[in-house]
Scaffold this active site. Structure first.
Site, PDB file in Angstrom:
ATOM      1  N   CYS A 104      44.382  21.071  45.858  1.00 43.97           N
ATOM      2  CA  CYS A 104      43.786  22.398  46.124  1.00 43.97           C
ATOM      3  C   CYS A 104      44.655  23.197  47.096  1.00 43.97           C
ATOM      4  O   CYS A 104      44.884  22.786  48.237  1.00 43.97           O
ATOM      5  CB  CYS A 104      42.380  22.236  46.688  1.00 43.97           C
ATOM      6  SG  CYS A 104      41.649  23.811  47.176  1.00 43.97           S
ATOM      7  N   HIS A 129      36.027  31.321  48.098  1.00 45.15           N
ATOM      8  CA  HIS A 129      36.681  32.298  48.973  1.00 45.15           C
ATOM      9  C   HIS A 129      36.074  33.663  48.771  1.00 45.15           C
ATOM     10  O   HIS A 129      35.778  34.057  47.645  1.00 45.15           O
ATOM     11  CB  HIS A 129      38.195  32.344  48.723  1.00 45.15           C
ATOM     12  CG  HIS A 129      38.582  32.545  47.296  1.00 45.15           C
ATOM     13  ND1 HIS A 129      38.564  31.514  46.381  1.00 45.15           N
ATOM     14  CD2 HIS A 129      38.986  33.641  46.613  1.00 45.15           C
ATOM     15  CE1 HIS A 129      38.954  31.963  45.202  1.00 45.15           C
ATOM     16  NE2 HIS A 129      39.212  33.262  45.306  1.00 45.15           N
ATOM     17  N   HIS A 178      36.887  37.592  49.039  1.00 49.91           N
ATOM     18  CA  HIS A 178      37.911  38.627  49.209  1.00 49.91           C
ATOM     19  C   HIS A 178      37.282  39.745  50.038  1.00 49.91           C
ATOM     20  O   HIS A 178      36.205  40.238  49.696  1.00 49.91           O
ATOM     21  CB  HIS A 178      38.297  39.248  47.861  1.00 49.91           C
ATOM     22  CG  HIS A 178      38.944  38.332  46.884  1.00 49.91           C
ATOM     23  ND1 HIS A 178      40.296  38.383  46.607  1.00 49.91           N
ATOM     24  CD2 HIS A 178      38.433  37.367  46.075  1.00 49.91           C
ATOM     25  CE1 HIS A 178      40.582  37.485  45.662  1.00 49.91           C
ATOM     26  NE2 HIS A 178      39.480  36.858  45.324  1.00 49.91           N
TER      27      HIS A 178
HETATM   28  P1  AMP Z   1      40.738  34.435  42.815  1.00 50.34           P
HETATM   29  O1  AMP Z   1      41.610  34.985  41.719  1.00 50.34           O
HETATM   30  O2  AMP Z   1      39.457  35.191  43.042  1.00 50.34           O
HETATM   31  O3  AMP Z   1      40.505  32.948  42.634  1.00 50.34           O
HETATM   32  O4  AMP Z   1      41.536  34.647  44.159  1.00 50.34           O
HETATM   33  C1  AMP Z   1      42.628  33.857  44.524  1.00 50.34           C
HETATM   34  C2  AMP Z   1      43.479  34.711  45.397  1.00 50.34           C
HETATM   35  O5  AMP Z   1      44.363  33.874  46.110  1.00 50.34           O
HETATM   36  C3  AMP Z   1      44.341  35.733  44.633  1.00 50.34           C
HETATM   37  O6  AMP Z   1      43.997  37.053  45.063  1.00 50.34           O
HETATM   38  C4  AMP Z   1      45.771  35.340  45.031  1.00 50.34           C
HETATM   39  O7  AMP Z   1      46.610  36.461  45.215  1.00 50.34           O
HETATM   40  C5  AMP Z   1      45.542  34.584  46.324  1.00 50.34           C
HETATM   41  N1  AMP Z   1      46.556  33.610  46.655  1.00 50.34           N
HETATM   42  C6  AMP Z   1      47.150  32.707  45.832  1.00 50.34           C
HETATM   43  N2  AMP Z   1      48.034  31.942  46.510  1.00 50.34           N
HETATM   44  C7  AMP Z   1      47.981  32.370  47.808  1.00 50.34           C
HETATM   45  C8  AMP Z   1      48.671  31.981  48.995  1.00 50.34           C
HETATM   46  N3  AMP Z   1      49.565  30.976  49.016  1.00 50.34           N
HETATM   47  N4  AMP Z   1      48.400  32.652  50.139  1.00 50.34           N
HETATM   48  C9  AMP Z   1      47.510  33.669  50.132  1.00 50.34           C
HETATM   49  N5  AMP Z   1      46.816  34.076  49.041  1.00 50.34           N
HETATM   50  C10 AMP Z   1      47.060  33.433  47.891  1.00 50.34           C
HETATM   51 ZN    ZN Z   2      39.983  23.124  48.559  1.00 52.97          ZN
END
Ligand code: AMP
Ligand code: ZN
Length: 117
Positions: free
Chosen positions: A9, A103, A105
């Site tokens: 993860c 998470h 946003h």
């Molecule tokens: P979701 O698409 O709602 O699952 O959101 C996942 C989010 O994680 C997306 O907006 C990605 O841009 C963000 N994300 C992916 N990898 C990273 C990372 N290493 N650091 C910060 N954000 C990330």
């Molecule tokens: Zn996790």
């Protein structure tokens, strides 16, 4: 198992510090960091340190932790001086969820259309 760190993860790795992130706030139970692909001037992700696959699973298994995450979204909005902002929990791949660790946003700093795309 729900709550336990998962080896595969990405967000558990950010919690552990084994993958870098721009962390903007941290509490005993949560971490907030800037999204790597921001969709607004402020785009911060607030996560529980414990692993739960999505917001609904988090709320069911650990409602106080879900409340901690929500409280932190407001703290981010305050720190970023956002009077209007949007909190989004993409849930399921059809809604755009790509990381299977709950998470929120926090999006703000520009006009936000309704309904979202
Ligand atoms: P979701 O698409 O709602 O699952 O959101 C996942 C989010 O994680 C997306 O907006 C990605 O841009 C963000 N994300 C992916 N990898 C990273 C990372 N290493 N650091 C910060 N954000 C990330
Ligand atoms: Zn996790």
């Amino acid at each position: 198992m729900a709550g336990e760190p998962q080896d595969d993860c990405l967000f558990c790795k950010i919690v552990a510090g084994s993958i870098p992130a721009t962390i903007v706030r941290e509490t005993e139970t949560t971490v907030a960091f800037r999204d790597i692909n921001p969709q607004a001037p402020t785009h911060v992700l607030v996560i529980p340190k414990a692993h739960h696959k999505d917001a609904a699973a988090l709320a069911t298994a650990a409602p106080e932790l879900a409340a901690d995450v929500l409280r932190e979204t407001q703290a981010i909005a305050d720190e970023e001086k956002l009077d209007s902002y949007r909190v989004v929990f993409n849930t399921g791949s059809g809604a755009g969820q790509t990381v299977w660790h709950a998470h929120a946003h926090v999006l703000g700093g520009r006009g936000l259309q309704w309904p979202p795309g």
